[in-house]
Design a protein around this motif. Structure first.
Motif, mmCIF file in Angstrom:
data_model
loop_
_atom_site.group_PDB
_atom_site.id
_atom_site.type_symbol
_atom_site.label_atom_id
_atom_site.label_comp_id
_atom_site.label_asym_id
_atom_site.label_seq_id
_atom_site.Cartn_x
_atom_site.Cartn_y
_atom_site.Cartn_z
ATOM 1 N N SER A 181 76.713 56.299 52.769
ATOM 2 C CA SER A 181 76.652 56.102 51.315
ATOM 3 C C SER A 181 75.195 56.097 50.863
ATOM 4 O O SER A 181 74.273 55.973 51.674
ATOM 5 C CB SER A 181 77.311 54.771 50.939
ATOM 6 N N ALA A 182 74.991 56.199 49.573
ATOM 7 C CA ALA A 182 73.634 56.161 49.011
ATOM 8 C C ALA A 182 72.942 54.837 49.335
ATOM 9 O O ALA A 182 71.720 54.788 49.510
ATOM 10 C CB ALA A 182 73.686 56.387 47.504
ATOM 11 N N ALA A 183 73.709 53.763 49.451
ATOM 12 C CA ALA A 183 73.147 52.448 49.776
ATOM 13 C C ALA A 183 72.677 52.361 51.230
ATOM 14 O O ALA A 183 71.967 51.424 51.586
ATOM 15 C CB ALA A 183 74.177 51.358 49.500
ATOM 16 N N MET A 184 73.060 53.324 52.071
ATOM 17 C CA MET A 184 72.681 53.321 53.487
ATOM 18 C C MET A 184 71.440 54.159 53.765
ATOM 19 O O MET A 184 71.043 54.320 54.923
ATOM 20 C CB MET A 184 73.847 53.840 54.335
ATOM 21 N N VAL A 185 70.839 54.713 52.728
ATOM 22 C CA VAL A 185 69.693 55.612 52.887
ATOM 23 C C VAL A 185 68.395 54.825 52.744
ATOM 24 O O VAL A 185 68.265 53.970 51.867
ATOM 25 C CB VAL A 185 69.785 56.758 51.854
ATOM 26 N N ASN A 186 67.429 55.138 53.608
ATOM 27 C CA ASN A 186 66.135 54.450 53.584
ATOM 28 C C ASN A 186 65.138 55.156 52.650
ATOM 29 O O ASN A 186 65.495 56.118 51.967
ATOM 30 C CB ASN A 186 65.569 54.317 55.004
ATOM 31 N N GLY A 187 63.902 54.698 52.662
ATOM 32 C CA GLY A 187 62.865 55.262 51.795
ATOM 33 C C GLY A 187 62.494 56.698 52.111
ATOM 34 O O GLY A 187 61.859 57.374 51.297
ATOM 35 N N HIS A 188 62.862 57.183 53.283
ATOM 36 C CA HIS A 188 62.607 58.576 53.661
ATOM 37 C C HIS A 188 63.733 59.510 53.207
ATOM 38 O O HIS A 188 63.667 60.715 53.432
ATOM 39 C CB HIS A 188 62.427 58.700 55.176
ATOM 40 N N GLY A 189 64.782 58.925 52.622
ATOM 41 C CA GLY A 189 65.903 59.744 52.174
ATOM 42 C C GLY A 189 66.901 60.071 53.272
ATOM 43 O O GLY A 189 67.743 60.950 53.103
ATOM 44 N N THR A 190 66.812 59.352 54.405
ATOM 45 C CA THR A 190 67.747 59.578 55.505
ATOM 46 C C THR A 190 68.517 58.290 55.773
ATOM 47 O O THR A 190 68.106 57.201 55.362
ATOM 48 C CB THR A 190 67.015 60.009 56.791
ATOM 49 N N ALA A 191 69.611 58.421 56.491
ATOM 50 C CA ALA A 191 70.417 57.245 56.835
ATOM 51 C C ALA A 191 69.560 56.261 57.615
ATOM 52 O O ALA A 191 68.866 56.637 58.567
ATOM 53 C CB ALA A 191 71.633 57.655 57.658
ATOM 54 N N HIS A 192 69.597 55.008 57.218
ATOM 55 C CA HIS A 192 68.858 53.949 57.908
ATOM 56 C C HIS A 192 69.382 53.821 59.328
ATOM 57 O O HIS A 192 70.594 53.804 59.561
ATOM 58 C CB HIS A 192 69.035 52.636 57.149
#
Length: 148
Positions: free
Chosen positions: A50-61
């Motif tokens: 989900s969008a909430a799982m994305v980090n500051g680099h724009g990838t999945a945390h």
């Protein structure tokens, strides 16, 4: 059968045991992680990033990728019955995932001896690209080891 009791869960088959675990697994259910398949010493789980799982680099945390792999590991090592937990785990991230990606983690038992086990988990995207590799070591907390 009251699947909420340890005795009932331990005496049930792998599907019933893991279904009872999943029913109590607020983390997986809350994040939309599904239990797709389970068998003795193996499990497959899926989630959509989900969008909430994305980090500051724009990838999945990486924490969410680890969580998905760890969940599949947990269901695989608990498929025998006695309560089993992780005693160690490591993950290697190989490729990024993005919001909207559908990921699958497949856990496979590699070895089990007495109260300990080793499980490998591969996380793939819908194109079957390997996103991460995870190795977990389990330890049985109670009960008696069953022959594997």
């Amino acid at each position: 059968m009251d699947v909420g009791t340890a005795e009932a869960v331990e005496s049930a088959g792998p599907d019933a045991r893991t279904a009872a675990l999943y029913a109590r697994d607020a983390t997986c259910r809350g994040l939309g992680i599904t239990l797709d398949e389970v068998g003795t010493g193996r499990a497959r789980m899926s989630m959509t990033v989900s969008a909430a799982m994305v980090n500051g680099h724009g990838t999945a945390h990486g924490g969410y990728l680890f969580l998905l792999a760890d969940a599949a590991f947990s269901y695989a090592c608990n498929s025998y019955g006695p309560v089993t937990v992780a005693q160690a785990a490591q993950v290697t991230f190989l490729a990024p995932a993005a919001a909207g990606d559908e990921l699958t983690a497949e856990a496979v038992e590699r070895a089990r001896s007495g109260r300990t086990g080793i499980y490998d988990v591969t996380v793939r995207d819908s194109a079957q690209k390997v996103i991460a590799e995870f190795r977990g070591q389990s330890v049985m907390l109670a009960g008696r080891p069953q022959a594997g």
